[in-house]
Design an enzyme around this catalytic site. Structure first.
Site, PDB file in Angstrom:
ATOM      1  N   LEU A 175       1.480   3.418   6.237  1.00  0.00           N
ATOM      2  CA  LEU A 175       1.888   3.559   4.835  1.00  0.00           C
ATOM      3  C   LEU A 175       1.278   2.432   3.994  1.00  0.00           C
ATOM      4  CD1 LEU A 175       5.595   4.592   5.507  1.00  0.00           C
ATOM      5  CD2 LEU A 175       3.749   6.063   4.661  1.00  0.00           C
ATOM      6  N   HIS A 176      -0.063   2.355   4.032  1.00  0.00           N
ATOM      7  CA  HIS A 176      -0.747   1.263   3.333  1.00  0.00           C
ATOM      8  C   HIS A 176      -0.372   1.216   1.850  1.00  0.00           C
ATOM      9  CE1 HIS A 176      -3.192   0.865   6.898  1.00  0.00           C
ATOM     10  NE2 HIS A 176      -3.758   2.053   6.735  1.00  0.00           N
ATOM     11  N   ASP A 177      -0.810   2.226   1.113  1.00  0.00           N
ATOM     12  CA  ASP A 177      -0.634   2.212  -0.341  1.00  0.00           C
ATOM     13  C   ASP A 177       0.836   2.319  -0.745  1.00  0.00           C
ATOM     14  OD1 ASP A 177      -3.364   2.087  -0.239  1.00  0.00           O
ATOM     15  OD2 ASP A 177      -3.723   4.066  -1.097  1.00  0.00           O
TER      16      ASP A 177
END
Lengths: 322, 322
Positions: free
Chosen positions: B240-242
């Site tokens: 869930l980078h962004d």
């Protein structure tokens, strides 16, 4: 039969611990020692090494003075704030009239590689200058070497001389790059592993109390070294950088996480200079070896090193006293 | 009163999750979106963004197409193996006749910085090209910005595009260097934090089952994204980078370890190119802020992000359905 070992060092306090340990380890025979500039100049490192060998009654071991300057830049003057002005935390060793052998450390390594062709093992705990010079003089060297263990670098852990570089590699990145690309099997022992192993006051006390000249000298140096590490560990103690590499080379300490992966040394003049760029992507599910990778990166040695080190050093001291 | 937020993105699957989350978060108002080439071209990113906004009935939000090429090199063509050919894992959004606004993303950011002077917050989840261009056009920009949150970089964790570089930074290291040296307060959200937060099948199922057009579209994209991560996590799931950067920007996720330290971007052509060199030496005893450091590096967000994300996205979907 002990395995023949060439030891390349920049003695140095933790180098001294490593040397005391190697002299106490029946698995290996120190057949030669080369010195390199790092913690101190290569000349001072040789003087320190010979002084320590004399304390152990082992002046039979050949010591060669290695490179003073590094491949791409001159020696920067060492790390007196860490190792003291003489490299031994101010401990003065008794003078000896033993001299280094003729020829430099690279010569000694090459000579030993023929004497013990196919069997010689190499342990480095300083900058890689001597090894690089030996590789340049004789590119066939790796064919005659059984194993190389190198204390140096930082994989995922922070560096100690820059945010990403460890001192041994940063002192001569060009040499480290040659070494790690030479294709011989290297076990790299970086800060990721070494920072997790420490000597504490109890270990130092035991060395000093032993009465053995070498153990007492090493214990004395650690008094200085312990002060440096207060800011790192929050207490007087010391990382066991060089001793961990020595114990791994001997086979006494076992790496519990050590994948063989591509390793490249940053030789730019950018902020990464001297970094050991280890490709550890894709290792979340456990250590995975890359096909063809010749450098094994030690990320963890689970068993505490200090008790083993101490036991061996004190056992030698005890048998020396008898 | 919601805080005005400019969102800079390269939409992208996890960008889409972040956008759905931002549209569901009452703390912020998306006052403008700029796109940049990264996962896809800036033009495709704008098309994707507008399509997603249309699904949410939010075509009132201005979208500007930002830089196609990066400061020092042309756009490399994106990451179709990760995000699919269209950036949305092959999910086709209904066509709209909404067009991007006139002017580029840097223009939009500068305009908004005057409209909401002193209040505007910035969230970037792509390469930093637009921000660098805005800083070059008007070096006074930071004076009017309240906060910047940036998904990018890798501090101690491995990179994802090279052994040490994360894709957003590596796609435009020169821009990232300008951004991180601009002196505005930046919260950097690197892989160290983002890789520890994932969406799993249960979350994807819930999105698809919601029946909400935006949530269903996002759930559909994740089907593609999950496949990519099998080799990383050993199961279908996704980092869930962004979204993590979005939740931190919103104030909904709280960084539990996030020291303010010197951060330098490697802009050499060496093996470290694109690395965020963060000085994390001396932090063994706990996070310590450096005086004068303007970049806070998020190393850990202890609370799991996925449930919060899902709850918000589904809550908006539910209220949209009423």
């Amino acid at each position: 039969m002990p395995r023949p070992l060439y030891f390349d060092c920049d003695t140095g306090i933790d180098d001294s611990v490593a040397l005391a340990y190697l002299l106490s380890s029946p698995e290996v025979e120190l057949v030669g020692i080369g010195t390199v500039s790092g913690n101190v100049s290569s000349a001072t490192a040789a003087e320190n090494t010979i002084g320590l060998l004399a304390l152990a009654g082992r002046t039979d071991i050949r010591v060669a003075v290695g490179a003073h300057d590094h491949l791409a830049h001159p020696f920067h003057g060492g790390a007196p704030h860490v190792h003291g002005d003489n490299g031994l935390g101010g401990v003065e060793l008794p003078p000896t009239d033993v001299r280094p052998v003729a020829g430099d450390a690279a010569d000694l390594l090459l000579r030993l590689s023929h004497e013990f062709a196919g069997e010689l093992e190499v342990l480095t705990v300083g900058p890689l200058t001597n090894l690089a010079i030996a590789l340049q003089r004789d590119p066939s060297l790796p064919e005659r070497i059984a194993a190389v263990t190198t204390m140096g670098g930082a994989a995922l852990a922070p560096g100690n001389i820059t945010p990403v570089a460890e001192a041994n590699i940063h002192n001569d990145p060009e040499a480290a790059a040659l070494h790690l690309a030479a294709g011989w099997p290297v076990v790299l022992v970086p800060l990721d592993a070494t920072m997790e192993h420490t000597f504490e006051e109890e270990h130092r006390d035991a060395l000093v109390a032993s009465g053995d000249p070498l153990a007492v000298a090493v214990g004395g140096m650690l008094d200085h070294y312990f002060d440096f590490y207060v800011d790192v560990y929050g207490r007087r103690s010391s990382a066991l950088h060089d001793p961990l590499a020595a114990a791994i080379a001997v086979g006494d300490a076992v790496a519990t996480v050590a994948p063989a992966v591509p390793v490249v040394v940053d030789t730019t003049d950018g902020p990464g200079r001297g970094q050991t760029v280890c490709d550890l992507r894709g290792q979340r599910l456990g250590p995975v070896d890359w096909e063809g990778a010749t450098v094994r990166v030690v990320l963890e040695v689970a068993e505490p090193l200090a008790p083993r080190l101490l036991e061996r050093i004190l056992a030698r001291a005890g048998s020396a006293a008898r």
